[in-house]
Write a protein that holds these residues in place. Structure first.
Motif, mmCIF file in Angstrom:
data_model
loop_
_atom_site.group_PDB
_atom_site.id
_atom_site.type_symbol
_atom_site.label_atom_id
_atom_site.label_comp_id
_atom_site.label_asym_id
_atom_site.label_seq_id
_atom_site.Cartn_x
_atom_site.Cartn_y
_atom_site.Cartn_z
ATOM 1 N N UNK A 54 0.774 -1.229 0.000
ATOM 2 C CA UNK A 54 0.000 0.000 0.000
ATOM 3 C C UNK A 54 0.808 1.283 0.000
ATOM 4 N N UNK A 55 2.086 1.211 -0.353
ATOM 5 C CA UNK A 55 2.900 2.422 -0.440
ATOM 6 C C UNK A 55 2.733 3.062 -1.815
ATOM 7 N N UNK A 56 2.729 2.218 -2.849
ATOM 8 C CA UNK A 56 2.519 2.689 -4.216
ATOM 9 C C UNK A 56 1.202 2.163 -4.747
ATOM 10 N N UNK A 57 0.734 2.818 -5.795
ATOM 11 C CA UNK A 57 -0.459 2.376 -6.501
ATOM 12 C C UNK A 57 -0.045 2.214 -7.960
ATOM 13 N N UNK A 58 -0.354 1.044 -8.541
ATOM 14 C CA UNK A 58 -0.065 0.816 -9.942
ATOM 15 C C UNK A 58 -1.232 1.292 -10.796
ATOM 16 N N UNK A 76 7.002 6.310 5.697
ATOM 17 C CA UNK A 76 8.343 6.460 6.262
ATOM 18 C C UNK A 76 9.346 5.616 5.491
ATOM 19 N N UNK A 77 10.601 5.979 5.636
ATOM 20 C CA UNK A 77 11.675 5.184 5.034
ATOM 21 C C UNK A 77 11.653 3.771 5.625
ATOM 22 N N UNK A 78 11.291 3.642 6.884
ATOM 23 C CA UNK A 78 11.177 2.318 7.509
ATOM 24 C C UNK A 78 10.114 1.465 6.841
ATOM 25 N N UNK A 79 8.975 2.066 6.487
ATOM 26 C CA UNK A 79 7.920 1.334 5.772
ATOM 27 C C UNK A 79 8.454 0.784 4.456
ATOM 28 N N UNK A 80 9.200 1.622 3.740
ATOM 29 C CA UNK A 80 9.723 1.246 2.429
ATOM 30 C C UNK A 80 10.751 0.120 2.576
ATOM 31 N N UNK A 120 14.783 4.289 13.665
ATOM 32 C CA UNK A 120 15.307 5.573 13.180
ATOM 33 C C UNK A 120 14.737 5.895 11.802
ATOM 34 N N UNK A 121 14.668 4.900 10.924
ATOM 35 C CA UNK A 121 14.111 5.110 9.583
ATOM 36 C C UNK A 121 12.620 5.450 9.651
ATOM 37 N N UNK A 122 11.937 4.954 10.665
ATOM 38 C CA UNK A 122 10.519 5.283 10.847
ATOM 39 C C UNK A 122 10.320 6.764 11.157
ATOM 40 N N UNK A 123 11.356 7.431 11.610
ATOM 41 C CA UNK A 123 11.276 8.861 11.899
ATOM 42 C C UNK A 123 11.539 9.746 10.690
ATOM 43 N N UNK A 124 11.860 9.129 9.552
ATOM 44 C CA UNK A 124 12.147 9.874 8.326
ATOM 45 C C UNK A 124 11.032 9.599 7.329
#
Length: 151
Positions: A54-58, A76-80, A120-124
């Motif tokens: 669910x981060x991108x949509x095609x 977030x970068x952590x999600x990715x 930490x990535x979740x904070x970006x």
């Protein structure tokens, strides 16, 4: 020293690129691959994983491609990185050693460090990275000497 896999770095770069370029039309995987000097098939597995979570949509069709599925401040970068990590199977890796040292000392410490790193990535946010990219100028800004944005 970079602790992220190439796939994770590529996933973050792809999401930021899409966030910057997906207006007014979605970003085609082929165009995205060209901007990052990669074969398009190399990106597809990562992009599909980002769609699945669910981060991108095609968007299908001749003018199709990828766009963000939600606001860039909510990704977030952590999600990715977690999405990119879900693509990599560990089937080709040798088994972990079975020992009390690994199970009770090394494993828990490494797991804790990994969780702290992802924290930490979740904070970006992607918004943070887009703002940083938009403020860049000069020869180091992009692969061709300058950032090319069509916002």
């Amino acid at each position: 020293m970079i602790l992220l896999s190439r796939r994770s770095l590529l996933a973050i770069a792809a999401v930021v690129d899409i966030a910057l370029h997906a207006r007014p039309a979605p970003v085609a995987a082929k165009v995205l691959a060209q901007r990052h000097n990669l074969p398009p098939r190399h990106l597809e597995t990562v992009l599909q994983a980002l769609v699945r979570v669910g981060i991108l949509k095609g968007v299908r069709g001749p003018r199709g491609g990828y766009e963000l599925a939600k606001e860039r401040r909510r990704i977030t970068a952590g999600d990715v990185v977690r999405a990119a990590m879900s693509v990599t199977g560990e089937d080709g890796l040798p088994p972990l050693p079975e020992s009390q040292l690994v199970d009770e000392v090394v494993g828990p410490v490494v797991k804790s460090a990994g969780e702290a790193f992802l924290g930490e990535l979740d904070g970006i946010t992607i918004e943070d990275l887009c703002n940083r990219a938009e403020s860049m100028t000069g020869p180091d800004a992009g692969t061709d000497g300058a950032l090319d944005f069509a916002i």
